[in-house]
Design a protein around this motif. Structure first.
Motif, PDB file in Angstrom:
ATOM      1  N   PRO A 152       0.728  -1.235  -0.031  1.00 23.77           N
ATOM      2  CA  PRO A 152      -0.184  -0.035  -0.008  1.00 23.77           C
ATOM      3  C   PRO A 152       0.954   1.267   0.103  1.00 23.77           C
ATOM      4  N   VAL A 153       0.525   2.212  -0.667  1.00 23.40           N
ATOM      5  CA  VAL A 153       0.994   3.547  -0.786  1.00 23.40           C
ATOM      6  C   VAL A 153       1.154   4.161   0.482  1.00 23.40           C
ATOM      7  N   THR A 154       0.242   3.887   1.494  1.00 24.76           N
ATOM      8  CA  THR A 154       0.011   4.484   2.697  1.00 24.76           C
ATOM      9  C   THR A 154       1.229   3.865   3.619  1.00 24.76           C
ATOM     10  N   ASP A 155       1.587   2.755   3.427  1.00 27.52           N
ATOM     11  CA  ASP A 155       2.664   2.099   4.215  1.00 27.52           C
ATOM     12  C   ASP A 155       3.988   2.857   3.659  1.00 27.52           C
ATOM     13  N   LEU A 156       4.298   3.310   2.376  1.00 22.05           N
ATOM     14  CA  LEU A 156       5.409   3.793   2.200  1.00 22.05           C
ATOM     15  C   LEU A 156       5.517   5.269   2.528  1.00 22.05           C
ATOM     16  N   ILE A 157       4.439   5.974   2.506  1.00 25.11           N
ATOM     17  CA  ILE A 157       4.333   7.389   3.181  1.00 25.11           C
ATOM     18  C   ILE A 157       4.570   7.106   4.727  1.00 25.11           C
ATOM     19  N   MET A 158       4.080   6.180   5.092  1.00 21.36           N
ATOM     20  CA  MET A 158       4.168   6.270   6.739  1.00 21.36           C
ATOM     21  C   MET A 158       5.811   6.081   7.156  1.00 21.36           C
ATOM     22  N   THR A 159       6.415   5.425   6.296  1.00 17.25           N
ATOM     23  CA  THR A 159       7.890   4.970   6.832  1.00 17.25           C
ATOM     24  C   THR A 159       8.744   6.407   6.485  1.00 17.25           C
ATOM     25  N   ARG A 160       8.245   7.138   5.593  1.00 10.40           N
ATOM     26  CA  ARG A 160       9.086   8.392   5.356  1.00 10.40           C
ATOM     27  C   ARG A 160       8.659   9.886   6.229  1.00 10.40           C
TER      28      ARG A 160
END
Length: 397
Positions: A152-160
């Motif tokens: 999910p794109v949300t997972d990628l955003i939350m890591t950054r």
């Protein structure tokens, strides 16, 4: 107030929708993309290495075989995901898997192959079984297509996001705490030596791009300081991968608090300096305008202490234009600093946007764009409300 907020929310929704349409259309219509890259690789590697099946698979993966309006609605609200109830529209064509090709021969002997028509259409029935998000309207930004494929794109955003939040949060807070007093003091001591120094510094900070300050900071505080045997700062990254030794400090363990803090100093310092340069000049100009008004002169003529005149009468009214600048703080907190994060290899949202754009990860790019639009609209609404706090004479109707 309730009626005003209701109208503004409707306006914000319409503006966000128009911004989403324009951003999505421009992103997919600009030259370049995964298919162009694949065709270039095919030309270099040979037709046997990259077949038509590979191209068709990539088109389906990025949904480039679906016409743009339907592609947009699938991203926006998750529709269409297949035929309508009862099988209605199962044979409706909504895309083209394999475009037709026509060979054109010109009188001068040139031959050109152009796309015309469609050999293999995509229908509503073909969408059954394809992965599709619920739509960004429902908080689902879909899956990453390249960077974290299938995640999910949300997972990628939350890591950054944490890296951007504490970098931008610290720099913005420091900028406000330093820029406002500097601007006020420069206005009160107009044409003094301090005013000239700060004006010159502000012009330098506002005129040069951020990557120039970033490069100079790395050169001065990292490269030259290390070569001279002085204490130095790590040139980039948020966390080190191996231990290192700094003169007068000793061994710094990779991943420790000290390691993270030392790597945080340069990007935070560059962003703080650039913000101070612009905001201090803005506060100074606004303060000078207020100090020349009649009610300030009247307060001084009545014998009111200068400190009270500056802090109570002048400063509060001079901050009204400055509040306008704060509308972009929410966006800055989330989106980060694209250039500065790239220069210092800081793994924040700004760097993520650059990486996603260069690697054609459209879902990530569009997620960041639409979130920035929504945060900007919310910031503008908060700014309008803050006007009533700074100046009670303003009424929202």
């Amino acid at each position: 107030m309730a009626g005003y907020l209701a109208r503004r929310l409707v306006q914000m929704f319409l503006v966000a929708l128009v911004a989403a349409i324009c951003s999505y259309g421009l992103l997919y219509l600009v030259p370049g993309g995964p298919i162009d890259q694949l065709l270039a690789e095919r030309q270099n590697a040979g037709q046997n290495r990259i077949t038509e099946a590979d191209i068709r698979r990539v088109r389906e993966r990025f949904e480039l075989d679906i016409y743009l309006p339907f592609r947009f609605t699938r991203w926006l609200i998750g529709w269409p995901a297949g035929p309508l109830p009862g099988g209605i529209g199962a044979d409706w064509q909504i895309g083209c898997a394999v475009p037709g090709q026509v060979r054109l021969r010109y009188p001068d002997g040139r031959v050109e192959v152009v796309e015309e028509g469609c050999e293999v259409p995509v229908t509503m029935a073909d969408l059954e079984g394809r992965k599709v998000s619920r739509g960004i309207v429902f908080g689902d930004f879909g899956m990453s297509q390249v960077m974290l494929r299938g995640r999910p794109v949300t997972d990628l955003i939350m890591t950054r996001l944490p890296y951007t939040l504490y970098l931008m949060g610290a720099s913005i807070l420091l900028s406000i705490l330093i820029a406002v007093p500097i601007g006020v003091y420069s206005a009160v001591r107009q044409y003094s030596r301090f005013d000239y120094i700060m004006t010159t510094t502000a012009f330098i900070g506002a005129s040069l791009p951020s990557f120039v300050f970033g490069i100079f900071a790395i050169l001065l505080f990292s490269v030259l300081a290390k070569n001279a045997g002085l204490p130095y700062l790590p040139p980039g990254d948020a966390v080190g991968v191996r231990d290192y030794t700094i003169p007068l400090i000793g061994t710094v363990q990779a991943g420790s608090f000290l390691d993270r803090f030392l790597r945080f100093l340069m990007p935070c310092g560059v962003l703080t300096f650039i913000n101070i340069a612009g905001w201090s000049r803005f506060v100074r100009g606004s303060m000078l305008e207020v100090l020349s008004l009649d009610y300030v002169r009247t307060a001084r003529a009545k014998g009111v202490a200068e400190r009270v005149v500056i802090l109570k009468h002048a400063l509060r009214n001079s901050l009204i234009p400055f509040v306008t600048l704060l509308a972009g703080i929410l966006v800055a907190l989330f989106s980060g600093a694209l250039i500065t994060e790239t220069v210092f290899n800081w793994p924040g949202i700004g760097r993520l946007f650059i990486d996603a754009l260069s690697r054609n990860d459209y879902n990530v790019v569009m997620a960041l764009l639409i979130i920035n639009v929504v945060l900007l609209l919310i910031g503008i609404l908060i700014t309008d409300i803050l006007y009533t706090v700074v100046d009670p004479r303003i009424r929202l109707t």
